[in-house]
Design a protein around this motif. Structure first.
Motif, PDB file in Angstrom:
ATOM      1  N   UNK A 106      54.787 119.455  68.713  1.00 14.04           N
ATOM      2  CA  UNK A 106      55.616 118.824  69.737  1.00 14.04           C
ATOM      3  C   UNK A 106      54.761 117.957  70.670  1.00 14.04           C
ATOM      4  N   UNK A 107      55.240 116.741  70.977  1.00 16.56           N
ATOM      5  CA  UNK A 107      54.522 115.848  71.895  1.00 16.56           C
ATOM      6  C   UNK A 107      55.499 115.284  72.921  1.00 16.56           C
ATOM      7  N   UNK A 108      54.982 115.024  74.132  1.00 16.33           N
ATOM      8  CA  UNK A 108      55.806 114.537  75.246  1.00 16.33           C
ATOM      9  C   UNK A 108      55.420 113.102  75.578  1.00 16.33           C
ATOM     10  N   UNK A 109      56.366 112.175  75.380  1.00 12.51           N
ATOM     11  CA  UNK A 109      56.061 110.754  75.534  1.00 12.51           C
ATOM     12  C   UNK A 109      56.552 110.206  76.874  1.00 12.51           C
ATOM     13  N   UNK A 110      55.644 109.472  77.559  1.00 12.04           N
ATOM     14  CA  UNK A 110      56.000 108.771  78.803  1.00 12.04           C
ATOM     15  C   UNK A 110      55.659 107.285  78.655  1.00 12.04           C
ATOM     16  N   UNK A 111      56.168 106.470  79.587  1.00 11.21           N
ATOM     17  CA  UNK A 111      55.873 105.036  79.499  1.00 11.21           C
ATOM     18  C   UNK A 111      54.467 104.751  80.042  1.00 11.21           C
ATOM     19  N   UNK A 112      54.005 103.541  79.812  1.00 14.05           N
ATOM     20  CA  UNK A 112      52.689 103.123  80.321  1.00 14.05           C
ATOM     21  C   UNK A 112      51.630 103.087  79.245  1.00 14.05           C
ATOM     22  N   UNK A 113      50.377 102.879  79.654  1.00 11.72           N
ATOM     23  CA  UNK A 113      49.236 102.880  78.736  1.00 11.72           C
ATOM     24  C   UNK A 113      48.140 103.746  79.314  1.00 11.72           C
TER      25      UNK A 113
END
Ligand code: PBG
Length: 333
Positions: A34-41
């Motif tokens: 499981x991975x948690x994705x957020x915006x940005x770099x």
């Protein structure tokens, strides 16, 4: 035949003998990360209650997925944390959001990795529930089951179009498997598979996840007991699994795993579909916390937990320890 003729210890004498008669074998490809994705770099926001786990921007998600693939893990499931939440959860199907852009980047970078989308509204709604709230005919505020279905279907289609191989609804609305299957097929996505969180309990073991996904209920009912299952029930697990199979699920999940090994076994004997089990955030947090105190050996107990989940009947195990466990197994080989 019994003692002294029958001596089970004969087959436990050496590691090679034990390996010869071992009944359950874990392998790195059993695990889904499981991975948690957020915006940005370049964004990495560690989750306090889940040491080693962080919210990641898409570039770092790709890096993490590469590391996992090299260790032998062949599937991952993405959760999105959007920049903005609203009452309906409309960011869930944003094609420019972290989940959809994540799938596109992952498909390019790692075409062999199986990409799974968690489908639920709770990360996207400002109130933190798994669908929009409404006041029912008796004045109670509750999640509106039938109004949630088209929202889930829309999100599932967006994830599949972005590259998800499998969509995995975790909301526990009645009828959502049929609604999602129909929407996928209508959009020419009949090849996209559906992993249903069919048997999902209202569990205290999700505590750390709600920090990770920023998805704790904030308004309306304080918990999810009006849509997730009662931990005391197992016959109901059969009912939920059978309904989702009839509606078109390709795989069935039981969640959490550790306190529900009997449920995993029950569902395994009920169906020939592949069974997944979710070794959830609270189970991971307990393992990490005790290991950090020096009270247990993380590798030994971690592998023992995963073996137990597989022995109970799980074909696939969703676990935050996926990469570590894959390496532990390679060290043993
Ligand atoms: C979304 C969802 C949850 C988890 C997976 N999908 C949280 C919840 O139902 O509150 C929990 C995963 C974990 O604890 O590791 N509905």
């Amino acid at each position: 035949m019994s003692f002294p003729i029958d001596r089970p210890r004969r087959l436990r004498r050496t590691e090679s003998l034990r390996t010869l008669v071992r009944e359950t074998h874990l392998k790195p490809s059993d695990f889904m990360l499981p991975l948690f994705a957020v915006s940005g770099r370049g964004v990495r926001r560690p989750i306090g209650s889940m040491p080693g786990v962080a919210q990641l921007s898409v570039d770092l998600i790709v890096e993490e997925a590469r590391t996992a693939f090299k260790a032998g893990v062949r599937s991952l499931i993405l959760f999105g944390i959007p920049d903005k939440k609203d009452a309906e959860g409309t960011s869930a199907w944003d094609p420019n959001g972290p989940v959809c852009t994540g799938f596109k980047a992952l498909k390019d970078a790692l075409p062999e990795m199986v990409l799974v989308a968690d489908v639920c509204m709770c990360e996207y709604t400002d109130h933190g529930h798994c669908g929009p709230l409404e006041r029912d005919a008796r004045g109670h505020v509750a999640v509106a089951n039938d109004k949630t279905l088209p929202l889930l279907a829309k999100a599932a289609v967006a994830y599949a179009q972005a590259g998800a191989d499998i969509v995995a609804p975790s909301d526990m609305m009645d009828g959502r498997v049929a609604a999602i299957r129909r929407a996928l097929d209508e959009h020419g996505l009949s090849e996209t598979a559906l992993l249903s969180y069919a048997v999902k309990y209202a569990s205290g073991f999700y505590g750390p996840f709600r920090e990770a996904a920023d998805s704790a209920p904030r308004e309306g009912p304080k918990d999810r007991k009006a849509y997730q299952m009662d931990p005391a029930n197992v016959r109901e697990a059969r009912r939920e699994a059978l309904l989702d199979i009839a509606e078109g699920a390709d795989m069935i999940m039981v969640k959490p795993a550790l306190a529900y090994l009997d449920v995993i076994n029950e569902v395994k004997r009920l169906t020939d579909l592949p069974i997944a089990a979710y070794n959830v955030s609270g189970e991971y947090a307990m393992l990490k916390a005790a290991a950090q105190q020096g009270w247990i050996d993380e590798k030994r107990v971690g592998l023992e937990i995963l073996t137990g989940i597989k022995r109970a009947g799980a074909d696939i195990i969703l676990t935050y320890s996926a990469v570590d466990a894959a390496r532990w197994l390679q060290d043993q080989a």
